[in-house]
Write an enzyme that holds these catalytic residues in place. Structure first.
Site, short mmCIF file in Angstrom:
data_model
loop_
_atom_site.label_atom_id
_atom_site.label_comp_id
_atom_site.label_asym_id
_atom_site.label_seq_id
_atom_site.Cartn_x
_atom_site.Cartn_y
_atom_site.Cartn_z
N GLN A 87 14.73 -25.65 -33.10
CA GLN A 87 13.62 -25.32 -32.21
C GLN A 87 12.32 -25.20 -33.00
O GLN A 87 12.32 -24.93 -34.21
CB GLN A 87 13.91 -24.00 -31.50
CG GLN A 87 14.29 -22.90 -32.47
CD GLN A 87 14.70 -21.59 -31.81
OE1 GLN A 87 15.16 -20.69 -32.49
NE2 GLN A 87 14.52 -21.46 -30.52
N GLU A 171 9.92 -17.21 -24.69
CA GLU A 171 10.94 -16.23 -25.06
C GLU A 171 10.34 -14.87 -25.40
O GLU A 171 9.31 -14.78 -26.07
CB GLU A 171 11.72 -16.73 -26.29
CG GLU A 171 12.77 -15.73 -26.77
CD GLU A 171 13.70 -16.26 -27.84
OE1 GLU A 171 13.53 -17.40 -28.30
OE2 GLU A 171 14.63 -15.51 -28.22
#
Ligand SMILES: *[C@@H]1O[C@H](CO)[C@@H](O)[C@H](O)[C@H]1NC(C)=O
Ligand SMILES: *[C@@H]1O[C@H](CO)[C@@H](O)[C@H](O)[C@H]1NC(C)=O
Ligand SMILES: *[C@@H]1O[C@H](CO)[C@@H](O)[C@H](O)[C@H]1NC(C)=O
Length: 233
Positions: A87, A171
């Site tokens: 990521q 997130e």
């Protein structure tokens, strides 16, 4: 996912990097029509068979957060169905009214790394790309399109990806526990493409994820016309 959380706490203590994007903390049904509530991920997740996803990319405008805390905006491969993630993204942070940004990449559960040589301002158009060349090697790229600036890193790990998921996420990340989640307003991922062995796909039909803390839903995500829209509520 307590074991993942424990792993990353150790990792972040060792390297003193403040960011730690981790696998999703949710009991995730595999039915794509359900919205999934999680403590840490909001956005859209494509979930397929092993060995499907080779790359994922998306663009967004850097938000100006309000309130206090941080939020990590990233794209990645795996993490919903496989405890490994490739990521890359940008953290948008506000502390005592001061806004700051930091960009990073991570092959979870290996420690994350900060990109240097690129800065962001609210309103910048940024493109994130994570590419898996194999299940243990890849390349991550962040591009500030507004100023034609790009950083990139080749990464490898002994933790093999499953290549089952591709996602576009905001997130509430962990740094010794979930960080205070700031109000990032709305993040809209555009130009979203996931590359598979048999061609490219967009987020249409992806599973929608939202963050809920103690019964209070903090985000509302949707997919529309190929865009992934994540609103702080
Ligand atoms: C990205 O572009 C914006 C707008 O021009 C600028 O403020 C910011 O500093 C740029 N970042 C880099 C790394 O050039
Ligand atoms: C990773 O790729 C190798 C070589 O193709 C394969 O043997 C292995 O099973 C893969 N591992 C996983 C977890 O998919
Ligand atoms: C949920 O509530 C508990 C007990 O009040 C509190 O300790 C915890 O921090 C809360 N969690 C979140 C994520 O807000």
């Amino acid at each position: 996912m307590a074991s993942f959380l424990a792993t990353i706490l150790l990792a972040s203590a060792a390297v003193a990097t403040p960011l730690a994007a981790i696998p999703v903390d949710a009991a995730a049904p595999s039915d794509a029509t359900y919205e999934v509530l999680s403590s840490n991920w909001a956005g859209a997740v494509l979930r397929k068979d092993a060995d499907t996803f080779k790359a994922v990319t998306g663009s967004f405008k850097v938000p100006k957060p309000t309130g206090s805390g941080s939020a990590a905006i990233w794209v990645g491969i795996d993490g919903a169905d496989c405890g490994v993630i490739l990521q890359t993204g940008v953290d948008a942070t506000i502390k005592n009214g001061q806004v700051s940004y930091s960009s990073w990449y991570e092959w979870f559960p290996d420690p994350s790394h900060v990109f240097t040589g690129i800065e962001f301002s609210a309103g910048d158009e940024v493109t994130l790309t994570a590419t898996a060349h194999s299940n243990t090697t890849g390349t991550v790229t962040i591009e500030n399109k507004t100023k034609n600036k790009k950083v990139s890193s080749d990464v490898s790990s002994s933790h093999a990806l499953c290549q089952k998921d591709a996602e576009w996420i905001v997130e509430d990340y962990s740094s010794g526990g979930l960080v205070q989640f700031d109000n990032f307003g709305t993040v809209t991922f555009t130009n979203n493409v996931a590359t598979t062995a048999s061609g490219t796909v967009g987020p249409a039909g992806a599973q929608i994820w939202d963050i809920s803390h103690n019964g209070t839903q903090l985000t509302h995500s949707s997919v529309s016309n190929g865009n992934v829209i994540i609103k702080h509520s």
